[in-house]
Design a protein around this motif. Sequence first.
Motif, short mmCIF file in Angstrom:
data_model
loop_
_atom_site.label_atom_id
_atom_site.label_comp_id
_atom_site.label_asym_id
_atom_site.label_seq_id
_atom_site.Cartn_x
_atom_site.Cartn_y
_atom_site.Cartn_z
N ASP A 185 -16.08 7.28 -3.42
CA ASP A 185 -15.82 6.61 -4.69
C ASP A 185 -14.46 5.91 -4.68
O ASP A 185 -14.30 4.82 -5.24
CB ASP A 185 -15.87 7.61 -5.84
CG ASP A 185 -17.28 8.12 -6.12
OD1 ASP A 185 -18.23 7.40 -5.75
OD2 ASP A 185 -17.42 9.23 -6.66
N LEU A 186 -13.47 6.55 -4.06
CA LEU A 186 -12.15 5.94 -3.97
C LEU A 186 -12.18 4.68 -3.12
O LEU A 186 -11.56 3.67 -3.47
CB LEU A 186 -11.14 6.95 -3.39
CG LEU A 186 -9.69 6.46 -3.26
CD1 LEU A 186 -9.14 6.04 -4.62
CD2 LEU A 186 -8.81 7.55 -2.64
N LYS A 188 -14.79 2.76 -2.66
CA LYS A 188 -15.50 1.76 -3.46
C LYS A 188 -14.58 1.13 -4.50
O LYS A 188 -14.62 -0.09 -4.74
CB LYS A 188 -16.71 2.40 -4.14
CG LYS A 188 -17.94 2.50 -3.26
CD LYS A 188 -19.13 2.97 -4.07
CE LYS A 188 -20.43 2.69 -3.34
NZ LYS A 188 -20.72 1.26 -3.16
N GLU A 189 -13.76 1.97 -5.10
CA GLU A 189 -12.82 1.47 -6.11
C GLU A 189 -11.82 0.50 -5.49
O GLU A 189 -11.51 -0.55 -6.07
CB GLU A 189 -12.08 2.65 -6.75
CG GLU A 189 -11.15 2.24 -7.88
CD GLU A 189 -10.42 3.43 -8.48
OE1 GLU A 189 -9.43 3.21 -9.21
OE2 GLU A 189 -10.84 4.58 -8.23
N LYS A 190 -11.32 0.82 -4.29
CA LYS A 190 -10.38 -0.07 -3.60
C LYS A 190 -11.02 -1.42 -3.30
O LYS A 190 -10.41 -2.48 -3.51
CB LYS A 190 -9.91 0.57 -2.29
CG LYS A 190 -8.95 1.74 -2.46
CD LYS A 190 -8.57 2.28 -1.09
CE LYS A 190 -7.65 3.47 -1.20
NZ LYS A 190 -7.33 4.03 0.14
N PHE A 192 -13.61 -2.77 -4.80
CA PHE A 192 -13.89 -3.48 -6.05
C PHE A 192 -12.62 -4.14 -6.60
O PHE A 192 -12.63 -5.31 -7.01
CB PHE A 192 -14.48 -2.54 -7.10
CG PHE A 192 -14.71 -3.20 -8.42
CD1 PHE A 192 -15.71 -4.15 -8.59
CD2 PHE A 192 -13.89 -2.90 -9.51
CE1 PHE A 192 -15.91 -4.77 -9.82
CE2 PHE A 192 -14.09 -3.52 -10.74
CZ PHE A 192 -15.10 -4.45 -10.89
N ASN A 193 -11.52 -3.40 -6.59
CA ASN A 193 -10.26 -3.94 -7.12
C ASN A 193 -9.75 -5.12 -6.31
O ASN A 193 -9.14 -6.04 -6.86
CB ASN A 193 -9.19 -2.84 -7.16
CG ASN A 193 -9.48 -1.79 -8.22
OD1 ASN A 193 -10.21 -2.05 -9.18
ND2 ASN A 193 -8.94 -0.60 -8.05
N LYS A 198 -19.12 -4.28 -5.90
CA LYS A 198 -19.45 -2.89 -6.22
C LYS A 198 -20.43 -2.32 -5.20
O LYS A 198 -20.05 -1.67 -4.25
CB LYS A 198 -20.01 -2.78 -7.63
CG LYS A 198 -18.98 -2.96 -8.74
CD LYS A 198 -19.61 -2.73 -10.12
CE LYS A 198 -18.55 -2.85 -11.21
NZ LYS A 198 -19.14 -2.66 -12.57
#
Length: 376
Positions: A185-186, A188-190, A192-193, A198
């Motif tokens: 999840d981390l 994926k967040e990186k 995405f940002n 996504k």
Amino acid sequence: MPVKNNAIRIFVDAHAFDGEYQGVTTYIKGLYTEISRLCPETQICMGANNIENLKKEFKGLTNITFAEYSSRKRTRYLLAIPLIIKNFRADYAHFQYVCPPLKSCKYIVTIHDLLFNDFPSEFPFFYRTLRNYSFKSAAKKADILTTVSEYSRESISKHYGILKNKILVVPDGVDERFFESYNKDLSKEKIFNKHNVKKYILYVSRIEPRKNHEFLLKAYLDLELWKKDISLVFIGKKTIRNDDFSTLISNLPSMVKKKIMMIEQASWDDLLDFYRGADLFVYPSKAEGFGIPPIEAVALGVQTLCSNTTAMSDFDFLEKGLFDPTNLSELKEKILFALDGKLYSDDVISSISKIVKDKYSWSSAAKKLLKAMGAE
């Protein structure tokens, strides 16, 4: 435990690090990082135009020094490299594919593949002609001739008339960082940002006809995955013109193009996060001398589909993840199966990752080459 050795001196032509990161750079880095650690008495000199880049890649390895080339491209084999070998007093000099015409020490030559001979329609005529001349010459000059897979060993023996027992298989390894635990999840967040993506399917490979990018894109389009908010990410530089892929991309509607991401070069940290955050990794290449990206992906525990041809047929541990790179229906079926999470259970993918770690280690590769050089 370090390997005992006779303090051999090895020059390594590392000019591959002057360009984009690719299979050869991965090979040199993995192999010589491990040789340096196994044999601290061995002295290694690496040559390139950009030695500052080499210093970063091999940071902290005190038995590796660096030599800057005074000339570029092929002229380095006539002037710069022979002079460095002489001044360094090398026992061995290691080259990838091509070596200097004159010898002043023993040569190690690694030919990763001869795919342009096995699949001539995938490569331009002059590309094949020039490489056959220089590669065959280097192979004949080698005191130690190596390659990365049994498939490539068969190919070199067939095309260049060299006995198979004169060709040493020193396979690629997988970097230890692909086996480290991580938070998906981390990652994926990186991604995405930084890239506004996504859910995505990932393909890491330089772009040329045999790499079959258009095949994966066709499957993606037929399945209308953009409507499910699933993106398709290609990471790799164009090295040989691929009109089919370029035409397919250019003719896409704008709403679909928004879901196709093309990245020529990614930093190591970015690439690792792309791997870790991927919902599915697909490797549809028609031909490889080895093919390391899919085993890197599955080492990370990512759902992985891979072509079952050439050297990749050795990846039988991928089981249900293998497919025929000419059968579009099969690929589409397996993509849907994988995206539904039905390809590998957590236990199965964990066991596959362990197989990869045991089978493709830089330590075992380094020991093979050291033994060939007489370092006991």
